[in-house]
Motif scaffolding. Structure first.
Motif, short mmCIF file in Angstrom:
data_model
loop_
_atom_site.label_atom_id
_atom_site.label_comp_id
_atom_site.label_asym_id
_atom_site.label_seq_id
_atom_site.Cartn_x
_atom_site.Cartn_y
_atom_site.Cartn_z
N PRO A 166 37.35 19.53 28.36
CA PRO A 166 37.53 19.90 29.88
C PRO A 166 38.07 18.66 30.47
O PRO A 166 37.41 17.38 30.29
CB PRO A 166 36.11 20.15 29.95
CG PRO A 166 35.29 20.72 28.96
CD PRO A 166 36.12 19.61 27.75
N HIS A 167 38.98 18.86 31.19
CA HIS A 167 39.65 17.75 32.15
C HIS A 167 40.34 18.15 33.28
O HIS A 167 40.45 19.62 33.65
CB HIS A 167 40.60 17.25 31.07
CG HIS A 167 41.75 17.70 30.92
ND1 HIS A 167 41.85 18.62 29.98
CD2 HIS A 167 43.11 17.83 31.60
CE1 HIS A 167 42.87 19.07 29.88
NE2 HIS A 167 43.82 18.72 30.77
N GLN A 168 40.56 17.58 34.31
CA GLN A 168 41.33 17.98 35.57
C GLN A 168 42.69 17.09 35.30
O GLN A 168 42.79 15.76 35.18
CB GLN A 168 40.55 17.56 36.71
CG GLN A 168 39.39 18.33 36.91
CD GLN A 168 38.28 17.71 37.62
OE1 GLN A 168 37.62 16.41 37.40
NE2 GLN A 168 38.14 18.16 39.22
N ASP A 169 43.95 17.76 35.67
CA ASP A 169 45.07 16.98 35.33
C ASP A 169 45.37 15.74 36.38
O ASP A 169 46.00 14.85 36.09
CB ASP A 169 46.25 18.05 35.39
CG ASP A 169 46.41 18.95 34.18
OD1 ASP A 169 45.91 18.77 33.09
OD2 ASP A 169 47.27 19.89 34.33
N ALA A 170 44.78 15.90 37.49
CA ALA A 170 45.07 14.79 38.43
C ALA A 170 44.28 13.36 38.12
O ALA A 170 44.71 12.45 38.41
CB ALA A 170 44.59 15.09 39.85
N VAL A 266 39.42 22.64 36.45
CA VAL A 266 38.70 22.04 35.16
C VAL A 266 39.20 23.08 33.92
O VAL A 266 39.12 24.37 34.19
CB VAL A 266 37.36 21.92 35.03
CG1 VAL A 266 36.84 21.74 33.59
CG2 VAL A 266 36.64 21.12 36.01
N HIS A 267 39.84 22.61 32.92
CA HIS A 267 40.37 23.33 31.79
C HIS A 267 40.53 22.70 30.54
O HIS A 267 40.26 21.46 30.25
CB HIS A 267 41.83 23.81 32.06
CG HIS A 267 42.91 22.76 32.50
ND1 HIS A 267 43.01 21.87 33.33
CD2 HIS A 267 43.89 22.23 31.53
CE1 HIS A 267 43.97 20.98 33.56
NE2 HIS A 267 44.72 21.16 32.19
N LYS A 268 40.55 23.50 29.30
CA LYS A 268 40.32 22.93 28.23
C LYS A 268 41.05 23.78 26.90
O LYS A 268 41.33 24.78 27.25
CB LYS A 268 38.79 22.73 27.72
CG LYS A 268 38.08 24.13 27.59
CD LYS A 268 36.76 24.01 27.07
CE LYS A 268 36.03 25.42 26.86
NZ LYS A 268 34.67 25.39 26.04
FE FE2 Z 1 45.71 19.67 31.30
#
Ligand code: FE2
Length: 311
Positions: A166-170, A266-268
């Motif tokens: 899980p992460h956020q691109d910014a 948040v995506h993964k």
């Molecule tokens: Fe991403």
């Protein structure tokens, strides 16, 4: 006057509420085929000679598994470079060294980060990136001067395709104010089996960017590290939510679909343990009027600069 290429009011509303928008049938299948053919060509012809065998570890990194940050990666902002899957290597029990155990065309995690503007690759990548339709999309989302920072083919190889935590691109593409936007095109059908994207609906509304990837060290010794963003704290409740697999929405979609990804959602994606690859072409834009500082890992030219392509 409305622009027929723009997002509809319903699509804009969905993006703002969810932090993610799926647009099926965005790319004609002949364009998808061209991008896949060019990707196959790149994978078949790149040279292993002098390649540092850099492996791509995504997400926010841990001590044992830090985010990738060698020169090969840091200089890739204006080049076409090849990053390996961790699972493409095994440790030789005799020498303790890592040995590539997959054919190179099945060993690459991603190709990046200048496909949209490099003369080394087919112009199709540039045409899919910089065009009137994409200009209309960013226009409908309120961008004044959108700039393309980076582009990549993500391979998600069969059986070894790495998980993306899980992460956020910014966290990786940081501007003040936050402005990055991901364009993610499925080049193959994305399913639960081959590691389709998953995101936490609405998380962009209540999950601040609490750390950012920055360059550290002197020239010649530059590395990357995560640095806290002053005043930004993610609540315990949010962190717990990110660990709860049942709260994520799957983005299962056919080849040719476009997925727009908000900078803070948040995506993964999971490991691809199936026998099918999950190729995607992705690029990111930022607002050109936002502050993009020299501490961001991505610089064009790679020696330092923000000479990004106008969308
Ligand atoms: Fe991403």
């Amino acid at each position: 006057m409305t622009n027929s290429l723009a997002l509809s009011p319903e699509q804009i509303a969905t993006f703002q509420k969810e932090g993610c928008l799926v647009i099926p049938n965005e790319l004609p299948l002949e364009t998808v085929t061209k991008l896949l053919d060019e990707t196959a060509n790149l994978l078949n012809t790149f040279s292993l000679e002098d390649h540092p065998l850099t492996q791509f570890t995504t997400g926010e990194g841990t001590e044992e598994r830090p985010h990738v940050g060698d020169d090969y990666f840091l200089e890739s902002g204006d080049k076409v470079r090849y990053f390996f899957e961790e699972g493409a290597f095994e440790t030789d029990p005799k020498t303790g060294k890592q040995v590539l155990v997959k054919p190179k065309e099945r060993a690459i995690n991603k190709i990046g980060h200048y496909l949209h503007a490099s003369p080394e690759v087919s112009p199709t990548f540039g045409e899919v990136t910089v065009n009137e339709r994409n200009h209309a999309i960013v226009d409908s989302l309120g961008y004044d001067d959108a700039r393309v920072l980076q582009s990549m083919v993500i391979c998600k190889q069969p059986t070894i395709g790495g998980e993306v935590p899980p992460h956020q691109d910014a966290t990786f593409l940081y501007t003040k104010p936050l402005s990055c936007l991901g364009f993610w095109y499925a080049l193959e059908d994305c399913t639960k089996e081959n590691g389709a994207l998953q995101y936490l609906p609405g998380s962009h509304l209540n999950t601040p960017i609490a750390k950012r990837l920055v360059r550290t060290g002197e020239s010649g010794e530059i590395k990357t590290t995560f640095e806290p963003v002053p005043g930004a704290v993610i609540s315990e409740e949010q962190l717990e939510l990110q660990k709860d697999a049942s709260k994520y929405k799957w983005v299962e979609c056919p080849a040719g679909s476009l997925v727009l990804i908000h900078n803070s959602v948040v995506h993964k994606s999971e490991h691809n343990l199936s026998n099918k690859s999950r190729y995607a072409y992705a690029f990111h834009v930022i607002e050109g009027t936002a502050d993009y500082d020299t501490r961001n890992w991505l610089q064009i030219p790679s020696t330092g600069g923000a000479n990004f392509t106008k969308l």
